[in-house]
Design a protein around this motif. Structure first.
Motif, PDB file in Angstrom:
ATOM      1  N   GLU A  14       0.758  -1.079  -0.091  1.00  0.00           N
ATOM      2  CA  GLU A  14      -0.150   0.004   0.152  1.00  0.00           C
ATOM      3  C   GLU A  14       1.060   1.002  -0.030  1.00  0.00           C
ATOM      4  O   GLU A  14       2.119   1.188   0.466  1.00  0.00           O
ATOM      5  CB  GLU A  14      -0.809  -0.118   1.129  1.00  0.00           C
ATOM      6  CG  GLU A  14      -1.982  -1.042   1.276  1.00  0.00           C
ATOM      7  CD  GLU A  14      -1.435  -2.416   1.878  1.00  0.00           C
ATOM      8  OE1 GLU A  14      -0.162  -2.536   2.365  1.00  0.00           O
ATOM      9  OE2 GLU A  14      -2.163  -3.402   1.694  1.00  0.00           O
ATOM     10  N   ARG A  15       0.152   2.252  -0.516  1.00  0.00           N
ATOM     11  CA  ARG A  15       0.741   3.723  -0.226  1.00  0.00           C
ATOM     12  C   ARG A  15       0.444   4.387   1.119  1.00  0.00           C
ATOM     13  O   ARG A  15      -0.605   4.503   1.322  1.00  0.00           O
ATOM     14  CB  ARG A  15       0.393   4.559  -1.434  1.00  0.00           C
ATOM     15  CG  ARG A  15       1.488   5.744  -1.588  1.00  0.00           C
ATOM     16  CD  ARG A  15       0.847   6.746  -2.819  1.00  0.00           C
ATOM     17  NE  ARG A  15       1.671   7.953  -2.929  1.00  0.00           N
ATOM     18  CZ  ARG A  15       1.357   8.863  -3.838  1.00  0.00           C
ATOM     19  NH1 ARG A  15       0.448   8.610  -4.621  1.00  0.00           N
ATOM     20  NH2 ARG A  15       2.190  10.011  -3.950  1.00  0.00           N
ATOM     21  N   TYR A  16       1.324   4.586   1.794  1.00  0.00           N
ATOM     22  CA  TYR A  16       1.157   5.398   3.264  1.00  0.00           C
ATOM     23  C   TYR A  16       0.861   6.784   2.974  1.00  0.00           C
ATOM     24  O   TYR A  16       1.779   7.499   2.677  1.00  0.00           O
ATOM     25  CB  TYR A  16       2.521   5.117   3.913  1.00  0.00           C
ATOM     26  CG  TYR A  16       2.442   5.731   5.183  1.00  0.00           C
ATOM     27  CD1 TYR A  16       1.183   5.407   6.049  1.00  0.00           C
ATOM     28  CD2 TYR A  16       3.400   6.414   5.927  1.00  0.00           C
ATOM     29  CE1 TYR A  16       1.024   5.939   7.272  1.00  0.00           C
ATOM     30  CE2 TYR A  16       3.235   6.983   7.038  1.00  0.00           C
ATOM     31  CZ  TYR A  16       2.228   6.607   8.012  1.00  0.00           C
ATOM     32  OH  TYR A  16       2.239   7.213   9.162  1.00  0.00           O
ATOM     33  N   THR A  17      -0.570   6.806   2.956  1.00  0.00           N
ATOM     34  CA  THR A  17      -1.135   8.311   2.835  1.00  0.00           C
ATOM     35  C   THR A  17      -0.424   9.456   3.543  1.00  0.00           C
ATOM     36  O   THR A  17      -0.267  10.583   2.932  1.00  0.00           O
ATOM     37  CB  THR A  17      -2.487   8.192   3.221  1.00  0.00           C
ATOM     38  OG1 THR A  17      -3.180   7.297   2.354  1.00  0.00           O
ATOM     39  CG2 THR A  17      -3.062   9.534   2.581  1.00  0.00           C
ATOM     40  N   HIS A  18       0.051   9.172   4.907  1.00  0.00           N
ATOM     41  CA  HIS A  18       0.545  10.301   5.582  1.00  0.00           C
ATOM     42  C   HIS A  18       2.083  10.732   5.028  1.00  0.00           C
ATOM     43  O   HIS A  18       2.397  11.683   5.335  1.00  0.00           O
ATOM     44  CB  HIS A  18       0.577  10.089   7.088  1.00  0.00           C
ATOM     45  CG  HIS A  18      -0.748   9.808   7.742  1.00  0.00           C
ATOM     46  ND1 HIS A  18      -0.889   9.544   9.071  1.00  0.00           N
ATOM     47  CD2 HIS A  18      -1.913   9.693   7.209  1.00  0.00           C
ATOM     48  CE1 HIS A  18      -2.034   9.642   9.344  1.00  0.00           C
ATOM     49  NE2 HIS A  18      -3.017   9.708   8.058  1.00  0.00           N
ATOM     50  N   HIS A 110      -4.106   1.623   7.148  1.00  0.00           N
ATOM     51  CA  HIS A 110      -3.432   1.970   5.869  1.00  0.00           C
ATOM     52  C   HIS A 110      -3.171   0.871   4.858  1.00  0.00           C
ATOM     53  O   HIS A 110      -2.624   1.021   4.070  1.00  0.00           O
ATOM     54  CB  HIS A 110      -2.107   2.503   6.250  1.00  0.00           C
ATOM     55  CG  HIS A 110      -2.103   3.798   6.957  1.00  0.00           C
ATOM     56  ND1 HIS A 110      -2.427   4.962   6.462  1.00  0.00           N
ATOM     57  CD2 HIS A 110      -1.916   4.039   8.407  1.00  0.00           C
ATOM     58  CE1 HIS A 110      -2.566   5.780   7.296  1.00  0.00           C
ATOM     59  NE2 HIS A 110      -2.127   5.278   8.754  1.00  0.00           N
ATOM     60  N   TYR A 157      -9.439  13.857   2.664  1.00  0.00           N
ATOM     61  CA  TYR A 157      -8.387  12.885   3.176  1.00  0.00           C
ATOM     62  C   TYR A 157      -8.881  11.488   3.050  1.00  0.00           C
ATOM     63  O   TYR A 157      -8.147  10.576   2.597  1.00  0.00           O
ATOM     64  CB  TYR A 157      -8.003  13.314   4.657  1.00  0.00           C
ATOM     65  CG  TYR A 157      -7.510  12.219   5.188  1.00  0.00           C
ATOM     66  CD1 TYR A 157      -5.890  12.175   4.938  1.00  0.00           C
ATOM     67  CD2 TYR A 157      -8.014  10.930   6.064  1.00  0.00           C
ATOM     68  CE1 TYR A 157      -5.237  11.145   5.515  1.00  0.00           C
ATOM     69  CE2 TYR A 157      -7.179   9.984   6.585  1.00  0.00           C
ATOM     70  CZ  TYR A 157      -5.645   9.967   6.395  1.00  0.00           C
ATOM     71  OH  TYR A 157      -4.803   8.864   6.569  1.00  0.00           O
ATOM     72  N   THR A 160      -8.722  10.100  -0.242  1.00  0.00           N
ATOM     73  CA  THR A 160      -7.318   9.545  -0.677  1.00  0.00           C
ATOM     74  C   THR A 160      -6.832   8.473  -0.114  1.00  0.00           C
ATOM     75  O   THR A 160      -6.269   7.873  -0.608  1.00  0.00           O
ATOM     76  CB  THR A 160      -6.351  10.937  -0.282  1.00  0.00           C
ATOM     77  OG1 THR A 160      -6.761  12.208  -0.877  1.00  0.00           O
ATOM     78  CG2 THR A 160      -4.827  10.625  -0.725  1.00  0.00           C
ATOM     79  N   ALA A 161      -7.158   8.298   1.183  1.00  0.00           N
ATOM     80  CA  ALA A 161      -6.674   6.960   1.925  1.00  0.00           C
ATOM     81  C   ALA A 161      -7.245   5.973   1.240  1.00  0.00           C
ATOM     82  O   ALA A 161      -6.654   4.982   1.358  1.00  0.00           O
ATOM     83  CB  ALA A 161      -7.115   7.156   3.377  1.00  0.00           C
ATOM     84  N   ASN A 164      -5.599   4.760  -1.712  1.00  0.00           N
ATOM     85  CA  ASN A 164      -4.207   4.256  -1.601  1.00  0.00           C
ATOM     86  C   ASN A 164      -4.391   2.808  -1.059  1.00  0.00           C
ATOM     87  O   ASN A 164      -3.544   2.234  -0.736  1.00  0.00           O
ATOM     88  CB  ASN A 164      -3.742   5.035  -0.628  1.00  0.00           C
ATOM     89  CG  ASN A 164      -2.809   6.500  -1.226  1.00  0.00           C
ATOM     90  OD1 ASN A 164      -2.584   6.308  -2.604  1.00  0.00           O
ATOM     91  ND2 ASN A 164      -2.767   7.449  -0.637  1.00  0.00           N
ATOM     92  N   PHE A 221      -0.278  14.181   2.408  1.00  0.00           N
ATOM     93  CA  PHE A 221      -1.391  13.665   1.488  1.00  0.00           C
ATOM     94  C   PHE A 221      -2.039  14.512   0.496  1.00  0.00           C
ATOM     95  O   PHE A 221      -2.718  14.007  -0.447  1.00  0.00           O
ATOM     96  CB  PHE A 221      -2.698  13.283   2.603  1.00  0.00           C
ATOM     97  CG  PHE A 221      -3.584  14.128   2.788  1.00  0.00           C
ATOM     98  CD1 PHE A 221      -4.947  14.320   2.049  1.00  0.00           C
ATOM     99  CD2 PHE A 221      -3.434  14.916   3.634  1.00  0.00           C
ATOM    100  CE1 PHE A 221      -5.792  15.071   2.500  1.00  0.00           C
ATOM    101  CE2 PHE A 221      -4.418  15.998   4.201  1.00  0.00           C
ATOM    102  CZ  PHE A 221      -5.424  16.104   3.380  1.00  0.00           C
ATOM    103  N   GLN A 224      -0.994  14.265  -3.083  1.00  0.00           N
ATOM    104  CA  GLN A 224      -1.675  12.822  -3.640  1.00  0.00           C
ATOM    105  C   GLN A 224      -3.206  13.132  -4.121  1.00  0.00           C
ATOM    106  O   GLN A 224      -3.511  12.679  -5.335  1.00  0.00           O
ATOM    107  CB  GLN A 224      -1.459  11.957  -2.565  1.00  0.00           C
ATOM    108  CG  GLN A 224      -0.375  11.452  -2.145  1.00  0.00           C
ATOM    109  CD  GLN A 224      -0.288  10.488  -0.865  1.00  0.00           C
ATOM    110  OE1 GLN A 224      -0.997   9.586  -1.044  1.00  0.00           O
ATOM    111  NE2 GLN A 224       0.395  10.704   0.111  1.00  0.00           N
TER     112      GLN A 224
END
Length: 266
Positions: A14-18, A110, A157, A160-161, A164, A221, A224
């Motif tokens: 996964e892509r770490y949103t933070h 995440h 947010y 976006t999460a 991801n 974020f 992104q």
């Protein structure tokens, strides 16, 4: 604090949103065992061997160290991950039933496969041991005064999460995920985080929280979200300005709910 597992070269799918900008690391580094793992403390004993999965800067991990016999903190150098999940392909049997307690804080939100992560956390936990997790529910985040920029921030947010691969409302699903991972004996609780100017320390913490999210909106974020087409760069400026306005308002408040679960491996 041991590091035998964390020495492995690990990466999340996964892509770490933070992200790992200074604003993120500093906020995560301010967490303590008392404010982030209070629900687990009554279950700890001096003989316990504990695994902290996705330990980040290690501030919570260090807090455990004075309460148990040994602590292992694991994380990835690039992104916070579920190490047990990453090890699944190797199936290192030497790690089976190693720990008395396996703990994850704000990690499962995440992951695109939180169930698989919990199954691996269960695997490395001893029979009769505990797997514990604490996760936020972003949809519960509410502040006053009601600022359009903060409402938009929460909306963007969460989109976006999920884009991801994560679930920003993970705290609401912990019980379901634990049951699906094979746990039948568990305790689910919630706790509320409150940011308000109720004293010098609280006021400073509130400003720190608001400024951190303003910076993260612009630097982590937020870009992104723009790339995904969820908002414009101008909207990011408006969200960050809303956070800074809120942080400087002595009458402003902000609250949100965390889900917490402690499950026994039977």
């Amino acid at each position: 604090m041991g590091a035998s597992i964390s020495d492995q070269s690990l990466r999340a799918m996964e892509r770490y949103t933070h992200g790992h900008a200074a604003s993120v690391v500093s906020q995560h580094g301010a967490r303590t065992v008392e404010d982030s793992a209070q629900f687990l403390l009554p279950f700890l004993r001096p003989h316990v061997k504990l695994l902290d999965v996705g330990c980040g800067p290690g501030s919570i991990t260090r807090g455990f160290a004075s309460r148990v016999s040994s602590v292992v903190g694991v994380d990835s150098s690039a992104e916070v991950i579920a190490t047990a999940k990453a090890k699944a392909a190797e199936r290192d049997s030497e790690e089976d039933e190693t720990f008395d307690v396996v703990f994850a804080h704000q990690l499962l939100q995440h992951l695109s496969e939180p169930l698989r992560a919990l199954q691996e956390m269960r695997r490395v936990c001893k029979a009769g041991g505990l797997v514990a997790a604490r996760e936020v529910a972003y949809s519960t985040m509410q502040g006053a005064p009601v600022l359009p920029g903060l409402h938009r921030w929460r909306e963007v947010y969460m989109m976006t999460a999920r884009r991801n691969g994560g679930e920003p409302d993970a705290g609401l699903y912990l019980k379901k995920w634990m049951n699906s991972a094979g746990f039948t004996s568990l305790r689910f609780t919630t706790s509320t985080v409150t940011h308000s100017d109720s004293g010098t320390d609280a006021a400073a913490a509130k400003r720190f929280f608001g400024e951190s999210w303003a910076t993260r909106t612009l630097e982590t974020f937020g870009p992104q979200a723009v790339a995904f087409g969820f908002c414009s760069a101008g909207e990011l400026d408006e969200m960050a300005a809303a956070w800074r306005s809120w942080a400087q308002d002595s009458s402003a408040t902000f609250v949100y709910v965390n889900g917490e679960v402690v499950a026994e491996k039977t």
